[in-house]
Design a protein around this motif. Structure first.
Motif, PDB file in Angstrom:
ATOM      1  N   TYR A 162       1.703   6.761  -7.035  1.00  0.00           N
ATOM      2  CA  TYR A 162       0.572   7.210  -7.782  1.00  0.00           C
ATOM      3  C   TYR A 162       0.265   8.320  -6.907  1.00  0.00           C
ATOM      4  O   TYR A 162      -0.051   9.376  -7.987  1.00  0.00           O
ATOM      5  CB  TYR A 162      -0.443   5.971  -7.835  1.00  0.00           C
ATOM      6  CG  TYR A 162      -1.656   6.385  -9.075  1.00  0.00           C
ATOM      7  CD1 TYR A 162      -1.141   6.843 -10.485  1.00  0.00           C
ATOM      8  CD2 TYR A 162      -2.742   6.241  -7.993  1.00  0.00           C
ATOM      9  CE1 TYR A 162      -2.818   6.890 -10.767  1.00  0.00           C
ATOM     10  CE2 TYR A 162      -3.706   6.531  -9.179  1.00  0.00           C
ATOM     11  CZ  TYR A 162      -3.491   7.459 -10.286  1.00  0.00           C
ATOM     12  OH  TYR A 162      -4.608   7.861 -11.070  1.00  0.00           O
ATOM     13  N   ALA A 163       0.062   7.877  -6.354  1.00  0.00           N
ATOM     14  CA  ALA A 163      -1.333   8.770  -5.202  1.00  0.00           C
ATOM     15  C   ALA A 163      -0.306   9.875  -5.021  1.00  0.00           C
ATOM     16  O   ALA A 163      -0.665  11.313  -5.822  1.00  0.00           O
ATOM     17  CB  ALA A 163      -1.478   8.945  -3.891  1.00  0.00           C
ATOM     18  N   LYS A 164       0.723  10.242  -4.427  1.00  0.00           N
ATOM     19  CA  LYS A 164       1.619  11.430  -4.071  1.00  0.00           C
ATOM     20  C   LYS A 164       2.373  11.636  -5.815  1.00  0.00           C
ATOM     21  O   LYS A 164       2.590  13.162  -6.041  1.00  0.00           O
ATOM     22  CB  LYS A 164       2.843  10.866  -3.906  1.00  0.00           C
ATOM     23  CG  LYS A 164       2.706  11.171  -1.900  1.00  0.00           C
ATOM     24  CD  LYS A 164       3.938  10.703  -0.877  1.00  0.00           C
ATOM     25  CE  LYS A 164       3.165  10.806   0.043  1.00  0.00           C
ATOM     26  NZ  LYS A 164       4.055  10.276   1.343  1.00  0.00           N
ATOM     27  N   ASN A 165       2.563  11.202  -6.623  1.00  0.00           N
ATOM     28  CA  ASN A 165       3.405  11.345  -7.865  1.00  0.00           C
ATOM     29  C   ASN A 165       2.662  11.591  -8.959  1.00  0.00           C
ATOM     30  O   ASN A 165       2.975  12.948  -9.919  1.00  0.00           O
ATOM     31  CB  ASN A 165       4.574  10.404  -8.047  1.00  0.00           C
ATOM     32  CG  ASN A 165       5.544  10.606  -6.911  1.00  0.00           C
ATOM     33  OD1 ASN A 165       6.240  11.443  -6.183  1.00  0.00           O
ATOM     34  ND2 ASN A 165       6.561   9.465  -6.644  1.00  0.00           N
ATOM     35  N   VAL A 166       1.661  10.885  -9.345  1.00  0.00           N
ATOM     36  CA  VAL A 166       1.016  11.411 -10.092  1.00  0.00           C
ATOM     37  C   VAL A 166      -0.607  12.094 -10.056  1.00  0.00           C
ATOM     38  O   VAL A 166      -0.496  13.462 -10.722  1.00  0.00           O
ATOM     39  CB  VAL A 166       0.084  10.255 -10.925  1.00  0.00           C
ATOM     40  CG1 VAL A 166      -0.586  10.313 -11.846  1.00  0.00           C
ATOM     41  CG2 VAL A 166       1.641   9.435 -11.607  1.00  0.00           C
ATOM     42  N   LEU A 167      -0.877  12.119  -9.537  1.00  0.00           N
ATOM     43  CA  LEU A 167      -2.042  12.903  -8.850  1.00  0.00           C
ATOM     44  C   LEU A 167      -2.313  13.829  -7.948  1.00  0.00           C
ATOM     45  O   LEU A 167      -2.743  14.476  -7.510  1.00  0.00           O
ATOM     46  CB  LEU A 167      -3.709  11.703  -7.585  1.00  0.00           C
ATOM     47  CG  LEU A 167      -3.507  10.987  -8.543  1.00  0.00           C
ATOM     48  CD1 LEU A 167      -4.726  10.055  -7.512  1.00  0.00           C
ATOM     49  CD2 LEU A 167      -4.122  11.211  -9.728  1.00  0.00           C
ATOM     50  N   MET A 208       0.906  -0.869   0.112  1.00  0.00           N
ATOM     51  CA  MET A 208      -0.008   0.257   0.358  1.00  0.00           C
ATOM     52  C   MET A 208       0.751   1.041   0.221  1.00  0.00           C
ATOM     53  O   MET A 208       0.562   2.345  -1.078  1.00  0.00           O
ATOM     54  CB  MET A 208      -0.950   0.264   1.080  1.00  0.00           C
ATOM     55  CG  MET A 208      -2.420  -1.181   1.192  1.00  0.00           C
ATOM     56  SD  MET A 208      -3.311  -1.159   2.597  1.00  0.00           S
ATOM     57  CE  MET A 208      -2.397  -1.684   3.796  1.00  0.00           C
ATOM     58  N   GLU A 209       1.941   1.097   0.502  1.00  0.00           N
ATOM     59  CA  GLU A 209       3.153   2.121   0.820  1.00  0.00           C
ATOM     60  C   GLU A 209       3.763   2.324  -0.352  1.00  0.00           C
ATOM     61  O   GLU A 209       3.681   3.981  -0.998  1.00  0.00           O
ATOM     62  CB  GLU A 209       4.012   2.109   2.187  1.00  0.00           C
ATOM     63  CG  GLU A 209       4.296   3.661   2.182  1.00  0.00           C
ATOM     64  CD  GLU A 209       5.441   3.626   3.409  1.00  0.00           C
ATOM     65  OE1 GLU A 209       6.246   4.270   3.583  1.00  0.00           O
ATOM     66  OE2 GLU A 209       5.066   3.170   4.771  1.00  0.00           O
ATOM     67  N   PHE A 210       3.904   1.319  -1.122  1.00  0.00           N
ATOM     68  CA  PHE A 210       4.724   1.651  -2.359  1.00  0.00           C
ATOM     69  C   PHE A 210       3.699   2.398  -3.708  1.00  0.00           C
ATOM     70  O   PHE A 210       3.679   3.205  -3.908  1.00  0.00           O
ATOM     71  CB  PHE A 210       4.439   0.553  -3.027  1.00  0.00           C
ATOM     72  CG  PHE A 210       6.315   0.370  -4.498  1.00  0.00           C
ATOM     73  CD1 PHE A 210       7.294   0.743  -4.625  1.00  0.00           C
ATOM     74  CD2 PHE A 210       5.310   0.777  -5.940  1.00  0.00           C
ATOM     75  CE1 PHE A 210       7.788   1.055  -5.076  1.00  0.00           C
ATOM     76  CE2 PHE A 210       6.255   0.625  -7.150  1.00  0.00           C
ATOM     77  CZ  PHE A 210       7.111   1.023  -6.615  1.00  0.00           C
ATOM     78  N   GLU A 250      -3.745  -7.620  -9.290  1.00  0.00           N
ATOM     79  CA  GLU A 250      -2.163  -8.102  -8.745  1.00  0.00           C
ATOM     80  C   GLU A 250      -1.374  -7.304  -8.283  1.00  0.00           C
ATOM     81  O   GLU A 250      -0.563  -7.535  -7.405  1.00  0.00           O
ATOM     82  CB  GLU A 250      -2.310  -9.417  -9.478  1.00  0.00           C
ATOM     83  CG  GLU A 250      -2.892 -10.097 -10.414  1.00  0.00           C
ATOM     84  CD  GLU A 250      -4.054 -10.459 -10.665  1.00  0.00           C
ATOM     85  OE1 GLU A 250      -4.744 -11.345 -11.197  1.00  0.00           O
ATOM     86  OE2 GLU A 250      -4.065  -9.406 -10.917  1.00  0.00           O
ATOM     87  N   ALA A 251      -1.053  -5.487  -9.139  1.00  0.00           N
ATOM     88  CA  ALA A 251      -0.668  -5.072  -8.637  1.00  0.00           C
ATOM     89  C   ALA A 251      -1.165  -3.559  -7.481  1.00  0.00           C
ATOM     90  O   ALA A 251      -0.666  -2.907  -7.306  1.00  0.00           O
ATOM     91  CB  ALA A 251      -0.127  -3.952 -10.181  1.00  0.00           C
ATOM     92  N   LEU A 252      -2.032  -3.680  -7.523  1.00  0.00           N
ATOM     93  CA  LEU A 252      -3.011  -3.537  -6.474  1.00  0.00           C
ATOM     94  C   LEU A 252      -3.163  -2.204  -7.195  1.00  0.00           C
ATOM     95  O   LEU A 252      -4.703  -1.501  -6.546  1.00  0.00           O
ATOM     96  CB  LEU A 252      -1.898  -3.376  -5.203  1.00  0.00           C
ATOM     97  CG  LEU A 252      -2.917  -1.870  -3.798  1.00  0.00           C
ATOM     98  CD1 LEU A 252      -3.762  -3.281  -3.484  1.00  0.00           C
ATOM     99  CD2 LEU A 252      -1.706  -2.047  -2.941  1.00  0.00           C
ATOM    100  N   ILE A 303       4.897  -6.066 -16.636  1.00  0.00           N
ATOM    101  CA  ILE A 303       4.880  -4.969 -15.348  1.00  0.00           C
ATOM    102  C   ILE A 303       5.939  -5.344 -13.919  1.00  0.00           C
ATOM    103  O   ILE A 303       5.869  -6.727 -14.399  1.00  0.00           O
ATOM    104  CB  ILE A 303       3.626  -4.309 -14.952  1.00  0.00           C
ATOM    105  CG1 ILE A 303       2.755  -4.864 -14.050  1.00  0.00           C
ATOM    106  CG2 ILE A 303       2.721  -3.715 -16.081  1.00  0.00           C
ATOM    107  CD1 ILE A 303       2.039  -4.342 -13.331  1.00  0.00           C
ATOM    108  N   LYS A 304       6.398  -4.722 -14.016  1.00  0.00           N
ATOM    109  CA  LYS A 304       7.629  -4.681 -12.397  1.00  0.00           C
ATOM    110  C   LYS A 304       7.222  -3.585 -11.751  1.00  0.00           C
ATOM    111  O   LYS A 304       7.943  -2.877 -12.119  1.00  0.00           O
ATOM    112  CB  LYS A 304       8.810  -4.521 -13.297  1.00  0.00           C
ATOM    113  CG  LYS A 304      10.259  -5.229 -11.402  1.00  0.00           C
ATOM    114  CD  LYS A 304      11.159  -5.624 -12.213  1.00  0.00           C
ATOM    115  CE  LYS A 304      12.567  -4.482 -12.980  1.00  0.00           C
ATOM    116  NZ  LYS A 304      13.663  -5.107 -13.593  1.00  0.00           N
ATOM    117  N   GLY A 305       7.060  -3.851 -10.600  1.00  0.00           N
ATOM    118  CA  GLY A 305       7.116  -2.886  -9.311  1.00  0.00           C
ATOM    119  C   GLY A 305       6.897  -3.525  -7.983  1.00  0.00           C
ATOM    120  O   GLY A 305       6.226  -4.736  -8.007  1.00  0.00           O
ATOM    121  N   ASP A 306       7.163  -2.539  -6.955  1.00  0.00           N
ATOM    122  CA  ASP A 306       6.929  -3.310  -5.426  1.00  0.00           C
ATOM    123  C   ASP A 306       6.011  -3.069  -5.177  1.00  0.00           C
ATOM    124  O   ASP A 306       5.587  -3.836  -4.155  1.00  0.00           O
ATOM    125  CB  ASP A 306       7.912  -2.286  -5.132  1.00  0.00           C
ATOM    126  CG  ASP A 306       8.929  -3.114  -3.942  1.00  0.00           C
ATOM    127  OD1 ASP A 306       8.187  -4.477  -4.110  1.00  0.00           O
ATOM    128  OD2 ASP A 306       8.959  -3.080  -2.879  1.00  0.00           O
TER     129      ASP A 306
END
Length: 520
Positions: free
Chosen positions: A203-208, A196-198, A326-328, A373-376
């Motif tokens: 996304y929430a901080k950097n994009v929105l 969730m923190e990732f 799967e990617a959350l 895709i790849k991500g934490d």
């Protein structure tokens, strides 16, 4: 410091609930719900009470808790109260059939079920078939608990408001989500403490560009991966506030919530945006959306006509993106001030992508292939599905099951699910492209395109069309729609047949279930 794999304590309940108190936000409203306002201090107290109550009835670390709750403070309390003691909450869709809940409970081996009274009433006759459930906790206005169940309110009242998080680490299991199961049984998707923190950070901080001043409203429910971020861990992780609506989202009640609570960020899905646009056009009503600074869409590709009509009506951009259970959350997205209508935007910072052919080899720009895709924030895997895990989770990479191409400017363009793509005359055709074209016709409300074999066993596009209210399906209308596509797209892409239907089959998230059209 990178704490992954080091055994350093990390508990998501501390990160998303307790830290807000440490930041001095105890008296700030965290949740708006049916006239109720829940402050961060009140939320922390309830989370601690629920965690202590679970411990009191014998629930421990890694025990699974099935959450069958409407969007409400009780959902969030149950989720983080479970996480805080190391138990594993499993939110499930509240719009399913009794047999589905039997599957969820027995597949997950949940020891505890927490449910709103009206949902429990639908499945209580099956309790003898729930193989692992030891306790049922019911949320009800009636303080008198039914036989053989525990009252949620009484459970909280008797529990302490003091609770330290159990020792969990960055890579411990935190919660499950069930995939929508658009083909076959839903899969239990195992997410870790840090996921969730990732998603919040990237996304929430950097994009929105979300911050503590935002007020979010999500039409997508908390039990979906998309809604869980929108309405819970995004606002709580930033010290912002969330608006919860237990009812199913319809244009009239969504507009009412926006005008009543004045959110700054609104999250919807393509079918809802289409229905809201149509509602305004049909009723002639006007609504005040001036509090909103940005709108978001996910679930499936957002047709460009919706983006343009919404912009014309409300002077608001819709940021279309794509994510998965799967990617959350969202890993491809349009940006504020950088919207490319019809595309899924660009890669969200922190994630990596590649588009590959059938052999897994990367493809150049403008060639359609399978998106990886790849991500934490990607899940640990599926519960008890060894072969599916091998197909979906390939080392660090997740096979999304989506067909995409990336243009020379780095924008990604959705071409359909891997099993939805059509090969017409030896050329790949995207059903999404045909659907978007048909949606530009003033008579079309919704559309789904599939492949249908002709008498020579050759695949040709077929369109299932829902007309706008008051319009009648006729042969003339069918011919008009075919001609409309021919004039705008390459001739081989036009639908050889058009079938008018009253409603498209969809998952509860609003995704069109084309496989039902193929077999039906």
């Amino acid at each position: 410091m990178d704490v992954r794999g080091m055994g350093v304590p990390y508990n998501a309940a501390r990160a998303f609930i307790d830290e807000r108190i440490n930041e001095g936000l105890a008296q700030k409203v965290a949740i708006y719900y049916q006239g109720e306002q829940v402050t961060y201090r009140e939320l922390q107290d309830r989370v601690n009470q629920f965690g202590n109550a679970l411990k009191h009835i014998g629930v421990g670390i890694e025990s699974r808790i099935l959450i069958m709750c409407l969007d409400s403070p009780a959902f969030i309390v149950s989720f983080f109260g479970s996480v805080k003691i190391g138990a594993v909450p499993i939110p499930v869709n509240t719009m399913m059939q009794p047999s589905d809940y039997e599957y969820y409970l027995n597949n997950s081996r949940a020891k505890v079920l927490i449910a709103h009274q009206e949902l429990w009433d639908k499945i209580k006759h099956l309790r003898h078939r729930f193989l692992y459930v030891k306790h049922v906790i019911v949320i009800s206005e009636d303080e008198r608990p039914s036989e053989n169940v525990i009252s949620y309110n009484q459970l909280l009242e008797a529990a302490s408001r003091e609770l330290e998080p159990v020792h969990t680490t960055y890579d411990d299991s935190a919660f499950w989500l069930f995939s929508s199961g658009s083909t076959g049984n839903p899969k239990g998707v195992i997410h870790l403490q840090h996921d969730m923190e990732f998603a919040l950070t990237h996304y929430a901080k950097n994009v929105l560009k979300m911050n503590e001043h935002d007020l979010t409203f999500s039409a997508s429910k908390l039990f979906f991966a998309y809604g869980l971020g929108n309405a819970m861990y995004f606002p709580l992780g930033l010290g912002a506030s969330t608006i919860l609506m237990p009812e199913r989202a319809r244009p009239e009640n969504v507009f009412e919530m926006i005008e009543t609570y004045r959110p700054t960020v609104f999250f919807g899905v393509p079918t809802l945006y289409g229905a809201m646009i149509d509602y305004v056009q049909q009723t002639g009503r006007t609504f005040d959306l001036s509090s909103i600074r940005i709108c978001v869409s996910a679930g499936e590709a957002l047709p460009s006509p919706y983006i343009l009509k919404w912009k014309d009506m409300y002077q608001l951009d819709i940021l279309d993106g794509i994510g998965s259970t799967e990617a959350l959350h969202i890993f491809l997205s349009n940006r504020i001030g950088d919207v490319r209508e019809g595309s899924s935007g660009k890669i969200v910072p922190g994630y990596e992508t590649k588009i590959v052919d059938e052999l897994g080899q990367p493809l150049p720009a403008n060639e359609i292939g399978d998106l990886m895709i790849k991500g934490d924030s990607i899940a640990q895997g599926y519960w008890n599905l060894h072969e599916e895990c091998k197909q979906k989770f390939r080392g660090e990479w997740l096979a999304t099951g989506d067909k995409y191409y990336m243009d020379h400017e780095g924008y990604y363009w959705y071409c359909g699910r891997s099993d939805d793509m059509l090969k017409v005359g030896g050329i790949w055709v995207s059903p999404t492209e045909i659907e978007n074209c048909l949606l530009e016709h003033e008579a079309v409300l919704e559309v789904a395109v599939i492949g249908e074999s002709n008498e020579h066993d050759l695949v040709q596009p077929k369109a299932y069309v829902v007309l706008k209210k008051g319009l009648m399906p006729t042969g003339e209308m069918e011919a008009e729609l075919k001609d409309f596509v021919k004039k705008q797209l390459a001739p081989y892409k036009y639908p050889r047949s058009v079938e008018f239907i009253e409603e498209l089959p969809k998952t509860p998230t609003g995704k069109i279930q084309r496989f039902k059209l193929r077999v039906g």
